[in-house]
Design an enzyme around this catalytic site. Sequence first.
Site, PDB file in Angstrom:
ATOM      1  N   ASP A 126       0.814  -1.240  -0.045  1.00  0.00           N
ATOM      2  CA  ASP A 126       0.399   0.198   0.085  1.00  0.00           C
ATOM      3  C   ASP A 126       0.982   1.263   0.046  1.00  0.00           C
ATOM      4  O   ASP A 126       1.923   1.545   0.598  1.00  0.00           O
ATOM      5  CB  ASP A 126      -0.780  -0.035   1.282  1.00  0.00           C
ATOM      6  CG  ASP A 126      -0.161   0.148   2.280  1.00  0.00           C
ATOM      7  OD1 ASP A 126       1.016   0.439   2.918  1.00  0.00           O
ATOM      8  OD2 ASP A 126      -1.042  -0.539   3.608  1.00  0.00           O
ATOM      9  N   CYS A 144     -12.400 -29.989   8.098  1.00  0.00           N
ATOM     10  CA  CYS A 144     -11.564 -28.295   7.687  1.00  0.00           C
ATOM     11  C   CYS A 144     -10.171 -29.451   7.378  1.00  0.00           C
ATOM     12  O   CYS A 144     -10.117 -30.069   8.343  1.00  0.00           O
ATOM     13  CB  CYS A 144     -11.277 -27.261   8.363  1.00  0.00           C
ATOM     14  SG  CYS A 144     -10.175 -25.999   8.028  1.00  0.00           S
ATOM     15  N   CYS A 195      -6.746 -27.924  11.928  1.00  0.00           N
ATOM     16  CA  CYS A 195      -8.352 -28.937  12.451  1.00  0.00           C
ATOM     17  C   CYS A 195      -7.630 -30.345  11.984  1.00  0.00           C
ATOM     18  O   CYS A 195      -8.046 -31.830  12.849  1.00  0.00           O
ATOM     19  CB  CYS A 195      -8.970 -28.687  11.392  1.00  0.00           C
ATOM     20  SG  CYS A 195      -9.936 -26.777  11.850  1.00  0.00           S
TER      21      CYS A 195
END
Length: 396
Positions: free
Chosen positions: A109, A326, A331
């Site tokens: 940015d 997931c 997970c």
Amino acid sequence: MSETRAISDDVTNPWTPGGGLRFELLATSGKARRGRFWSAHGLVDTPAFMPVGTQAAVKCVTPDQVAATGAQVVLANTYHLSLADRTNMVERHGGLHALMAWKRTILTDSGGFQVFSLPDRTITEEGVTFRFRSGKKGDEDDGTPASLSPETSMDIQRRLGADIVMAFDECVEHTAPREYVAESLERTLRWLKRCMAAPLSPHQHLFGIIQGGMDLELRARATAQLSDLDLPGLAIGGVSVGEGHAAMVRIVAHTAPLMPAHKVRYLMGVGLPEDLVASVECGMDIHDCVIPTRYAREGTVFTWDGKMRIQDKKFRKDRYAIDTACTCYTCASGFSRSYLRHLSFAGETLGETLMTIHNLHFYQRLMEAMRSAISQDRFAAWIDAFRERYFARRGE
């Protein structure tokens, strides 16, 4: 809800120095777009989400862990990398890609959003003067006088070596009077033309930023002005500044259809899963936000069934993974909700890392699912199903 991963890393990169940022629109479904573009550092499938690496690092995770989630592009912050010896340090390492050990695309940015959030800034035609504020107690650079102009922002970004660099602009408050917004808009256009005149490296591409506050007419005016400049991509800035979801959607829904169809469209600083879905529905391509990483560090994780506050007492004896369907490392490895809760209360950084991995993985699967739905021209039905499931716990 998510699709089988199909990231096309084996596609030969057609990018060549001086050849521009090549964007291909592959499919549409309503206003939603499925596309892809190439930088010098590879392919980016769109719609895409960019994890934020503010100070040349995505918090709590390694570059390999970020890449494993499926991210193809990350964002770094010009403002935070512009002070003291930081830019020189990056340059000594050969640029952000080498410093971060990130082989894929990087966007920086301009520093405008951070600068214009500071209380003691002074804006002139030349640029902005301010005092650095990191927000971190005891930072030795706090209070350091500094300045940014279109030329210095471009020079810093050139030296950082990102693939996509953002023009220096003024991000106005959403409550700013129309007269001031209109004046700022013209100054931002003049600044953009100065950015375009500044030298960049052959692999770098400049995107312009559409401002205009909450005024639809000014947004349309800015979009037309920037579209005439034939930049490789345009961004919608000045949202996610406290205006709320409905106002953000109003701005994006009005502005996105006015943006060139053959260029990359970037919505800056957004957001929550529901914000991303709404943005893609309006026709935007790429997005960034600190939410998945920040929320993870605060103990909130995202699932297809909504947000989950891992510190809640109900998870004290819960031996299930965050999401049993997931496939992220957290997970799939069987780390339980109760263990993550324990790590959070114990102040163990492992918990922050595991939840960050999960959230970044979820965000990438969310983007994949949208890409798949657009390719199959079933995006409207997909949105209905997503919202019904995601908000079910809230009764929305």
